[in-house]
Design a protein around this motif. Structure first.
Motif, short mmCIF file in Angstrom:
data_model
loop_
_atom_site.label_atom_id
_atom_site.label_comp_id
_atom_site.label_asym_id
_atom_site.label_seq_id
_atom_site.Cartn_x
_atom_site.Cartn_y
_atom_site.Cartn_z
N GLY A 55 0.80 -1.22 0.00
CA GLY A 55 0.00 0.00 0.00
C GLY A 55 0.84 1.27 0.00
N HIS A 58 5.67 2.14 3.56
CA HIS A 58 7.10 2.39 3.81
C HIS A 58 7.63 3.45 2.85
CE1 HIS A 58 7.31 -1.64 5.97
NE2 HIS A 58 7.81 -0.78 6.82
N ASP A 80 5.49 -4.40 -6.96
CA ASP A 80 4.60 -5.36 -6.28
C ASP A 80 3.98 -6.25 -7.35
OD1 ASP A 80 3.29 -5.26 -3.16
OD2 ASP A 80 2.30 -6.56 -4.62
N SER A 128 7.32 -9.17 -10.19
CA SER A 128 7.81 -9.89 -9.02
C SER A 128 9.17 -9.31 -8.68
CB SER A 128 7.95 -11.38 -9.33
OG SER A 128 8.67 -12.01 -8.28
N TYR A 129 9.50 -9.29 -7.40
CA TYR A 129 10.83 -8.78 -7.04
C TYR A 129 11.94 -9.68 -7.59
CZ TYR A 129 9.87 -11.74 -2.87
OH TYR A 129 9.52 -12.75 -2.02
N ASP A 150 9.53 -6.29 2.55
CA ASP A 150 8.62 -6.41 3.69
C ASP A 150 7.72 -7.59 3.32
OD1 ASP A 150 6.99 -5.96 5.90
OD2 ASP A 150 5.85 -4.35 4.93
N GLN A 157 -5.02 -7.36 1.71
CA GLN A 157 -5.13 -8.69 1.10
C GLN A 157 -5.83 -9.65 2.05
OE1 GLN A 157 -0.92 -8.99 0.37
NE2 GLN A 157 -1.13 -8.62 -1.82
C1 LIG Z 1 3.42 -6.88 3.93
S1 LIG Z 1 2.96 -6.33 2.35
C2 LIG Z 1 3.96 -4.90 2.11
C3 LIG Z 1 3.39 -3.68 2.76
C4 LIG Z 1 4.14 -2.41 2.44
N1 LIG Z 1 5.49 -2.44 2.95
C5 LIG Z 1 3.42 -1.19 2.98
O1 LIG Z 1 4.01 -0.45 3.78
O2 LIG Z 1 2.26 -0.98 2.61
C6 LIG Z 1 3.77 -7.48 1.31
C7 LIG Z 1 3.56 -7.21 -0.17
O3 LIG Z 1 4.45 -8.06 -0.91
C8 LIG Z 1 3.83 -8.34 -2.13
N2 LIG Z 1 4.49 -9.49 -2.76
C9 LIG Z 1 4.39 -10.80 -2.46
N3 LIG Z 1 5.17 -11.53 -3.27
C10 LIG Z 1 5.79 -10.66 -4.11
C11 LIG Z 1 6.72 -10.82 -5.17
N4 LIG Z 1 7.19 -12.02 -5.53
N5 LIG Z 1 7.14 -9.71 -5.80
C12 LIG Z 1 6.69 -8.47 -5.44
N6 LIG Z 1 5.80 -8.27 -4.45
C13 LIG Z 1 5.36 -9.35 -3.78
C14 LIG Z 1 2.39 -8.59 -1.75
O4 LIG Z 1 1.53 -8.48 -2.85
C15 LIG Z 1 2.16 -7.51 -0.69
O5 LIG Z 1 1.60 -6.36 -1.26
#
Ligand SMILES: C[S@@+](CC[C@H](N)C(=O)[O-])C[C@H]1O[C@@H](n2cnc3c(N)ncnc32)[C@H](O)[C@@H]1O
Length: 342
Positions: A55, A58, A80, A128-129, A150, A157
């Motif tokens: 969202g 950070h 993301d 994807s990262y 993170d 979600q």
């Molecule tokens: C805990 S949330 C992050 C919240 C964010 N730091 C904030 O302050 O709003 C984790 C995020 O990682 C994303 N995510 C999961 N797997 C991922 C991937 N392989 N590549 C990129 N993003 C990914 C999810 O969709 C989710 O939005």
């Protein structure tokens, strides 16, 4: 031995950005001051990649932190795998001290990247990262001076019907971070998996003591499993009522990790980030599951042993008591950080 706190750069209390109501309802960022303390020095000399921008919580803190320090041009690449998260981050970050662009296409991203090199900007890209290195190179965003992970799931979600992450939210048991991907959703994965595979996920990823019993029933009833309620019904029939809530949390966590192949993805993402970072670049990772944390720990330890990394946290940092009181979802967080040696 030096403690994590001694190595952690202090953040001035006056720079603390309070979460907005909108941000809180989507996801309240965990340990934002600690993240800013480690990453704000990286903002003035290159691109910081928020590899799980979610969202945008950070990223918003980082922008405010850098504005408060008047630290020159800020360039953040927010990545993301969830389109909904990127749309929200785009909204939340409007009105911040940076240009914010949601790059829906390669053309958008490329033109924004040109501006990014001269003006403070956040560029949000669906990826994807694991693929962030190619995004950075396509957009010409090197040098990369910081990467933030993170891990885990956002509150949005978890609480959105149809995403399938929360056992108390009725809807399809999907559980994919990227619902548009071709990977099978949880309910479909359960149709294909063997009983021993399911038991293995529940035990390894969820630490579920009744893994075999639940797996047996999940597989026996797989033809009738489509929604979160269906999974809840099966678990409720497999464990005593007194253990139901904890078992549900563990079963849903385990299935989510299996559906998204999370541990494999985390391992690959860490390797990409460490390759991408410039000298003196910093990696910060927040984990919520012991499997994630041990991957972070070993990636950083191996880097330190090879002489490439300087650990900034010898032990994982935990959220302060006040943060956990305000945001109980932060309680399992563990933050580790390291810097690439010059
Ligand atoms: C805990 S949330 C992050 C919240 C964010 N730091 C904030 O302050 O709003 C984790 C995020 O990682 C994303 N995510 C999961 N797997 C991922 C991937 N392989 N590549 C990129 N993003 C990914 C999810 O969709 C989710 O939005």
């Amino acid at each position: 031995m030096q403690t994590a706190m001694l190595l952690h750069p202090k953040v001035g209390g006056d720079q603390r950005a309070m979460p907005t109501d909108r941000e809180k309802s989507f996801h309240e960022p965990v340990m934002p001051d600690e993240v800013c303390g480690f990453l704000s020095p990286c903002l003035s000399s290159g691109t910081v990649v928020d590899a799980t921008v979610g969202g945008g919580g950070h990223t918003r803190h980082l922008i405010e932190h850098s504005a408060a320090r008047a630290s020159g041009t800020t360039r953040i690449l927010g990545v993301d795998i969830d389109h909904e998260a990127l749309t929200h981050a785009h909204r939340i970050l409007q009105g911040s001290a940076c240009r914010v662009v949601l790059a829906d296409s390669n053309e958008d991203a490329a033109s924004e990247a040109m501006v990014c090199r001269v003006a403070s900007s956040v560029i949000l890209v669906h990826s994807s990262y694991v693929d962030m290195e190619s995004v950075v190179d396509r957009l010409g965003l090197r040098p990369v001076t910081g990467v933030l992970f993170d891990f885990g799931v956002s509150l949005h979600q978890l609480t959105t019907p149809g995403r399938g992450f929360g056992h108390d939210v009725v809807g399809d048991a999907d559980m994919r971070f990227d619902p548009r991907s071709s990977c099978p959703p949880a309910w479909e994965l359960l149709q294909r998996a063997t009983e021993s595979e399911v038991a293995d996920w529940l035990r390894r990823y969820g630490d579920e003591p009744n893994s075999r019993r639940i797996a047996r029933r999940l597989c026996r009833e797989r033809g009738r499993i489509r929604t979160t309620e269906d999974i809840v019904r099966v678990v409720a029939a497999s464990v005593p009522v007194s253990r139901l809530r904890r078992s549900l949390a563990r079963v849903f966590l385990a299935l989510r990790i299996a559906v998204n192949r999370e541990l494999d993805t985390v391992r690959k993402g860490l390797a990409v980030a460490l390759r991408l970072l410039e000298q003196r670049g910093r990696l910060v990772a927040i984990s919520y599951h012991s499997g994630e944390d041990s991957l972070v720990k070993s990636a950083l330890r191996d880097g330190a042993r090879a002489g490439r990394l300087q650990l900034l946290t010898r032990k994982p940092m935990r959220p302060a008591f006040a943060e956990v009181q305000r945001n109980p979802r932060a309680r399992s967080a563990r933050l580790r950080a390291a810097e690439v040696r010059a």
